[in-house]
Write a protein that holds these residues in place. Structure first.
Motif, PDB file in Angstrom:
ATOM      1  N   THR A 217       0.826  -1.211   0.000  1.00  0.00           N
ATOM      2  CA  THR A 217       0.000   0.000   0.000  1.00  0.00           C
ATOM      3  C   THR A 217       0.862   1.263   0.000  1.00  0.00           C
ATOM      4  N   ARG A 276      -7.703  -0.849  19.242  1.00  0.00           N
ATOM      5  CA  ARG A 276      -7.819   0.419  18.535  1.00  0.00           C
ATOM      6  C   ARG A 276      -8.731   1.370  19.298  1.00  0.00           C
ATOM      7  N   ASN A 284      -8.763  10.748  22.703  1.00  0.00           N
ATOM      8  CA  ASN A 284      -9.802  11.767  22.702  1.00  0.00           C
ATOM      9  C   ASN A 284     -11.138  11.089  22.962  1.00  0.00           C
TER      10      ASN A 284
ATOM     11  N   VAL B 355      -8.761  11.986  16.921  1.00  0.00           N
ATOM     12  CA  VAL B 355      -7.792  11.584  17.927  1.00  0.00           C
ATOM     13  C   VAL B 355      -6.463  12.150  17.421  1.00  0.00           C
ATOM     14  N   ASP B 357      -3.395  12.585  18.363  1.00  0.00           N
ATOM     15  CA  ASP B 357      -2.104  11.912  18.430  1.00  0.00           C
ATOM     16  C   ASP B 357      -2.011  10.752  17.445  1.00  0.00           C
ATOM     17  N   ASP B 358      -3.133  10.409  16.858  1.00  0.00           N
ATOM     18  CA  ASP B 358      -3.133   9.259  15.972  1.00  0.00           C
ATOM     19  C   ASP B 358      -2.979   9.692  14.514  1.00  0.00           C
ATOM     20  N   ARG B 361      -4.289   7.181   9.094  1.00  0.00           N
ATOM     21  CA  ARG B 361      -4.707   5.794   8.885  1.00  0.00           C
ATOM     22  C   ARG B 361      -5.595   5.298  10.022  1.00  0.00           C
ATOM     23  N   ARG B 362      -5.277   5.729  11.249  1.00  0.00           N
ATOM     24  CA  ARG B 362      -6.045   5.227  12.388  1.00  0.00           C
ATOM     25  C   ARG B 362      -7.299   6.049  12.637  1.00  0.00           C
ATOM     26  N   ARG B 380      -4.752  -4.635   8.524  1.00  0.00           N
ATOM     27  CA  ARG B 380      -4.000  -3.399   8.305  1.00  0.00           C
ATOM     28  C   ARG B 380      -3.881  -3.036   6.837  1.00  0.00           C
ATOM     29  N   GLU B 381      -3.853  -4.083   6.022  1.00  0.00           N
ATOM     30  CA  GLU B 381      -3.732  -3.828   4.590  1.00  0.00           C
ATOM     31  C   GLU B 381      -4.969  -3.081   4.096  1.00  0.00           C
ATOM     32  N   GLU B 383      -7.068  -1.441   5.929  1.00  0.00           N
ATOM     33  CA  GLU B 383      -7.128  -0.146   6.604  1.00  0.00           C
ATOM     34  C   GLU B 383      -6.280   0.891   5.861  1.00  0.00           C
ATOM     35  N   ALA B 384      -5.067   0.496   5.506  1.00  0.00           N
ATOM     36  CA  ALA B 384      -4.180   1.419   4.797  1.00  0.00           C
ATOM     37  C   ALA B 384      -4.759   1.765   3.438  1.00  0.00           C
ATOM     38  N   GLU B 385      -5.364   0.770   2.830  1.00  0.00           N
ATOM     39  CA  GLU B 385      -5.933   0.978   1.493  1.00  0.00           C
ATOM     40  C   GLU B 385      -7.088   1.980   1.575  1.00  0.00           C
ATOM     41  N   ARG B 391      -7.524   9.665   1.289  1.00  0.00           N
ATOM     42  CA  ARG B 391      -6.511  10.710   1.223  1.00  0.00           C
ATOM     43  C   ARG B 391      -6.423  11.253  -0.205  1.00  0.00           C
ATOM     44  N   SER B 399       2.221  14.058   4.395  1.00  0.00           N
ATOM     45  CA  SER B 399       3.370  13.323   3.886  1.00  0.00           C
ATOM     46  C   SER B 399       2.986  11.893   3.526  1.00  0.00           C
ATOM     47  N   SER B 400       2.102  11.300   4.323  1.00  0.00           N
ATOM     48  CA  SER B 400       1.596   9.964   4.017  1.00  0.00           C
ATOM     49  C   SER B 400       0.421   9.706   4.935  1.00  0.00           C
ATOM     50  N   ILE B 401      -0.191   8.541   4.803  1.00  0.00           N
ATOM     51  CA  ILE B 401      -1.299   8.226   5.706  1.00  0.00           C
ATOM     52  C   ILE B 401      -0.801   8.006   7.123  1.00  0.00           C
ATOM     53  N   GLU B 402       0.528   7.932   7.308  1.00  0.00           N
ATOM     54  CA  GLU B 402       1.079   7.724   8.650  1.00  0.00           C
ATOM     55  C   GLU B 402       1.313   9.039   9.383  1.00  0.00           C
TER      56      GLU B 402
END
Lengths: 403, 510
Positions: A217, A276, A284, B355, B357-358, B361-362, B380-381, B383-385, B391, B399-402
């Motif tokens: 990804t 999660r 939050n 949230v 601090d997250d 992606r999260r 996670r795959e 989720e990232a997708e 995005r 910069s990225s989903i992270e």
């Protein structure tokens, strides 16, 4: 045309790699810093104690001594990530140890049954405290401060102020037994070594797989050098440690329990929806609730979970000392909480990892152990530990501000 | 009369936003000067520059006060010159007494030892000046909002005030308390105190003000002299008169005749004050493919309405019925509301939306974790997708989903919040101030998303205090004031004057 710029492209790695490694390291100092700190502290005491620290006997002792702190640190991590604190764990641990002693020694209840009853009691205690925190919004600091006093008192009452013991040999094995050598002759313990190699390989394999998943990804951030160095180091360290312990009596039973707990809780916190959600409510709570997350129930469950783990730690501790004493567990909550914060968790909640908490516990443990070997008095030990805790958190905060 | 204060060419920039653009303000000694403008026009920013909250050097332009150019480094400097500001949110400590509050930070004391006699006597004198008969030892907590406001003013008087600035002092007061406060301002004027009054309520302004400065989009657009006779219509025109140009995507009415959500007789009571009804008997509907607007001033009850609908996240004693897609909907918890097809993107994305601090992606799958999970385990795959897809689709600049959402700009944070709710795939999406504090470019992108969703058959409810925005993107508008729906109009027939007039007329009626 904006399309192409927003899609991250990971084909342009080679020329910028060195620089990006540095910037990556700076951005992730919090995660690596603690691991470096543990390695540095171990190296320091290894040299300062003239090699005693990593002698198989001492290493085994180190793990036995810290097992109950680590077990509780795992539960405490969830509590702290959810934005709370539990001051009662030391007392609860002492209380459960006393309960076990009274049941097994005084009433001759079979130790297995007694163990299950103890874990159940821990769950009930956790739920009783979590109930007020989650559903009545009583600050956890106060609820668990009350719990600390209550269970300290109940321990005294249960033991009538006396130490109760000894336990039957089977029960003691929880804390002082070693897994039998099913392959070799037992010296060295080949089976233990084999377990170490297999586990290390599995961890390496999982890391490689998750990196390739991320690559699909396009969300790989960690430079390959770091990935290889970190995982190679962990792989070798695990094999080396199991080799050391195999040279003594093999892997302790507690070690297996601990390793399983670490694996399971790492998975729960990082990979499951429950994990999660706990991070979300700590990060939050209002946003989490408006996203349909049942924050009170999750808070309640994290406290129940903490109760069970404190009970387990109580059993391990009682088994290790072979008696239940009224003083057992006093002040342990502070070690546990310190471990979690050294491990990078945030007081405000929402941040922290199981592995970090475990490393934090080992940092405290190695320092305790190393300083004792060096003959440093308990007075200075306390001071140094306190300063290390402060330094770790200052480091964390400074890093966050920079980022 | 001499000029007491002159602010010349004040420009104040925040990252990405020009909050004030060469604003000039001139206040005569001994007058009541009103500062009016829409929410976000820059009134409060201007007053923060004046009072030193934004210190000298963080803005450009000059403040001339009492004949001299001033460079205030903080509130203490401006207070020393007799400039006292009373903020919209009262700054009293509820569990201290009235006397303690009045002298907080300015204690009657010798060498650090409190002089209680002087404190009480001084407080009693000041309370008499503002017409309060309370004992100085009464706890502020025990006073109503109107009286607390008067305590604030007494506190200002304790500092030898020459220029009193009141930021929407009557916004939370009832009719009688408001009238009392305005009378007090007139009394101060007779005593020679100059005041600046920030207010939305034009009837109040025409009652007490001598001159009016209208601020719009960070610039002073006009200075009106009340003594020569002006109408409310003049003020409203100056407040809202701006062109819509092409700040909004082309509007294609995609409204279908099918009702997506129907709310009937919705009533909500304030969670703490059980005698205060915040939403009063509201009924409305929104169709599939429609973008519905809810207009109103701050405090009209719009957010309370939305949050009470969304899983009873606000208020108590909630009564009324809701149908979604023709069947009665159970909205008793947030989870159930989401399952019933409702989503609510909050006006305060930092407190209620993300949230921080997250990572992106999260945050994106948070309202629909089962959509990226196999049973209990997050895939996670996938989720990232999902995160990467949104995005790209919403053009979230990162910069990225992270990237952690705390490091994103306001516009991109809002896009993450939107992504979260888009991924939950609701039938009815309520957006509360979707573009607050966002630059023009990101606004346009969000408007485009809103229109696209409507075109895809979703029902969208937009709550906004920015009337041009409502006129630019909605198909139909309800006007809300003081907890009631006081008007409904197709956007084609609506104008800012018409909406403002509807609000003001309903206010006069009560």
């Amino acid at each position: 045309m904006t399309q192409t710029t927003t899609n991250p492209d990971n084909a342009d790695l080679p020329p910028v790699q060195v620089k990006s490694s540095w910037s990556f390291l700076r951005g992730h100092m919090r995660e690596y810093g603690i691991l470096f700190a543990l390695i540095a502290i171990m190296a320091f005491f290894q040299v300062a104690t003239g090699g005693i620290l990593l002698k198989p006997v001492n290493l085994t002792n180190l793990i036995l001594q810290n097992s109950y702190i680590i077990i509780m640190a795992i539960g405490m991590l969830l509590i702290i990530v959810a934005g709370h604190i539990d001051l009662s764990v030391g007392s609860v641990m002492g209380f459960v140890g006393a309960l076990a002693a009274v049941m097994i020694v005084n009433f001759d209840i079979p130790y297995l049954l007694a163990g299950i009853i103890c874990l159940f009691a821990g769950a009930v205690i956790g739920m009783a405290q979590g109930f007020w925190v989650a559903y009545f919004k009583i600050p956890s600091f106060i609820v668990t401060l009350a719990g600390m006093l209550v269970f300290k008192g109940l321990t005294l009452w249960l033991l009538a102020g006396q130490s109760v013991g000894p336990f039957p040999g089977q029960f003691q094995l929880i804390a002082s037994g070693f897994i039998p050598d099913l392959i070799g002759s037992g010296k060295p313990n080949v089976f233990s070594l084999a377990i170490g190699v297999v586990v290390a390989s599995i961890i390496l394999l999982l890391a490689v797989r998750s990196r390739s998943e991320a690559a699909k990804t396009g969300s790989v951030e960690e430079p390959f050098v770091f990935f290889a160095a970190k995982n190679g180091l962990i792989f070798l360290a695990l094999i080396y440690l199991s080799y050391l312990m195999a040279n003594f009596r093999g892997l302790p039973n507690v070690f297996i329990v601990m390793a399983l707990l670490i694996a399971v809780y790492s998975f729960v916190t990082s990979r499951t929806t429950i994990g999660r959600r706990i991070y979300a409510i700590g990060g939050n709570e209002k946003a989490a609730m408006l996203s349909g997350i049942n924050a009170p129930r999750l808070t309640f469950l994290t406290f129940a979970n903490m109760g069970v783990l404190a009970a387990l730690a109580g059993l391990v501790f009682a088994a290790r000392l072979n008696t239940a004493t009224p003083k057992a567990g006093a002040g342990f909550e502070l070690d546990v909480i310190a471990a979690v914060f050294i491990g990078g968790a945030s007081m405000a909640g929402g941040v922290g990892t199981v592995v970090g908490a475990v490393i934090g516990a080992f940092i405290m443990g190695v320092m305790n152990n190393g300083m004792s070997i060096l003959g440093i008095g308990i007075d200075w030990q306390q001071c140094i530990k306190g300063l290390v805790l402060l330094a770790a958190v200052i480091f964390d905060v400074m890093n966050k501000r920079k980022a | 009369m001499a000029t007491l204060l002159e602010m010349r060419g004040i420009t104040k920039e925040f990252p990405g936003v020009k909050a004030l653009d060469r604003v000039s303000l001139s206040v005569e000694e001994g007058e009541i000067h009103a500062l009016v403008g829409e929410n976000g026009a820059g009134k409060s920013t201007l007053m923060k520059v004046l009072s030193g909250v934004y210190p000298h050097g963080s803005y450009t332009g000059d403040i001339v006060y009492d004949g001299e150019v001033q460079s205030f480094g903080g509130i203490r400097d401006s207070e020393a010159m007799g400039i006292i500001i009373i903020h919209q949110e009262l700054a009293l400590v509820p569990l201290l007494s009235v006397a303690e509050n009045i002298y907080l930070g300015n204690e009657r004391a010798t060498k650090g030892i409190m002089d209680w006699r002087a404190t009480r006597a001084g407080a009693a004198r000041l309370l008499a000046r503002v017409g309060l008969k309370e004992h100085p030892d009464t706890l502020v907590d025990a006073l109503g909002l109107g009286k607390q406001q008067l305590v604030e003013i007494a506190k200002a008087l304790s500092k030898d005030v020459r220029l009193l600035i009141l930021d929407e002092p009557t916004s939370s007061l009832n009719e009688t308390d408001s009238a009392k406060l305005l009378d007090l301002l007139l009394e101060f004027k007779r005593q020679g105190v100059t005041s600046i009054l920030i207010s939305h309520k034009l009837n109040e302004i025409s009652k007490v003000a001598d001159t009016i400065t209208v601020i719009r989009d960070g610039a002073a657009v006009s200075r009106l002299d009340c003594r020569t006779g002006i109408s409310e219509g003049d003020i409203i025109r100056d407040m809202v008169g701006r062109s819509l140009d092409d700040r909004y995507p082309p509007k294609v009415d995609t409204t279908t005749p099918e009702v997506a959500m129907r709310v009937q007789n919705w009533c909500v009571t304030h969670p703490l004050h059980s005698d205060r009804q915040v939403v009063k008997d509201v009924s409305f509907h929104v169709n599939k493919g429609e973008v519905l607007g809810i207009a109103g001033l701050m405090g009209a009850g719009r957010t309370e309405l939305a949050m009470s609908l969304f899983g009873r996240s606000y208020g108590s004693h909630i009564t009324g019925e809701v149908q979604i897609n023709g069947t009665a909907a159970d909205l008793s918890t947030v989870r159930r509301a989401i399952n019933a097809g409702l989503a609510y993107a909050t006006e305060d994305r930092k407190t209620y939306g993300l949230v921080l601090d997250d990572t992106i992606r999260r945050n994106v799958p948070l309202a629909n974790l089962s959509g990226v999970s196999d049973g209990m385990v997050v895939n996670r795959e996938r989720e990232a997708e999902v995160a990467a897809r949104y995005r790209t689709r919403l053009n979230i600049k990162s910069s990225s989903i992270e990237q952690e959402t705390v490091n994103l700009s306001g516009g991109n944070q809002q896009k993450v919040v939107l992504s979260k709710w888009l991924f939950a795939d609701p039938d009815v999406l309520i957006l509360d101030e979707p573009t607050r504090g966002i630059d023009v470019g990101a606004k346009y992108e969000i408007y485009t998303v809103i229109r696209d969703l409507a075109a895809a058959g979703k029902a969208i409810v937009v709550i906004s205090s920015e009337m041009p925005e409502l006129l630019g993107i909605t198909d139909r508008i309800y006007v809300m004031n003081e907890g009631r729906f006081v008007g409904e109009m197709p956007t084609a027939d609506a104008s800012q004057e018409k909406i403002m007039a509807t609000i003001i007329r309903s206010g006069d009626r009560t």
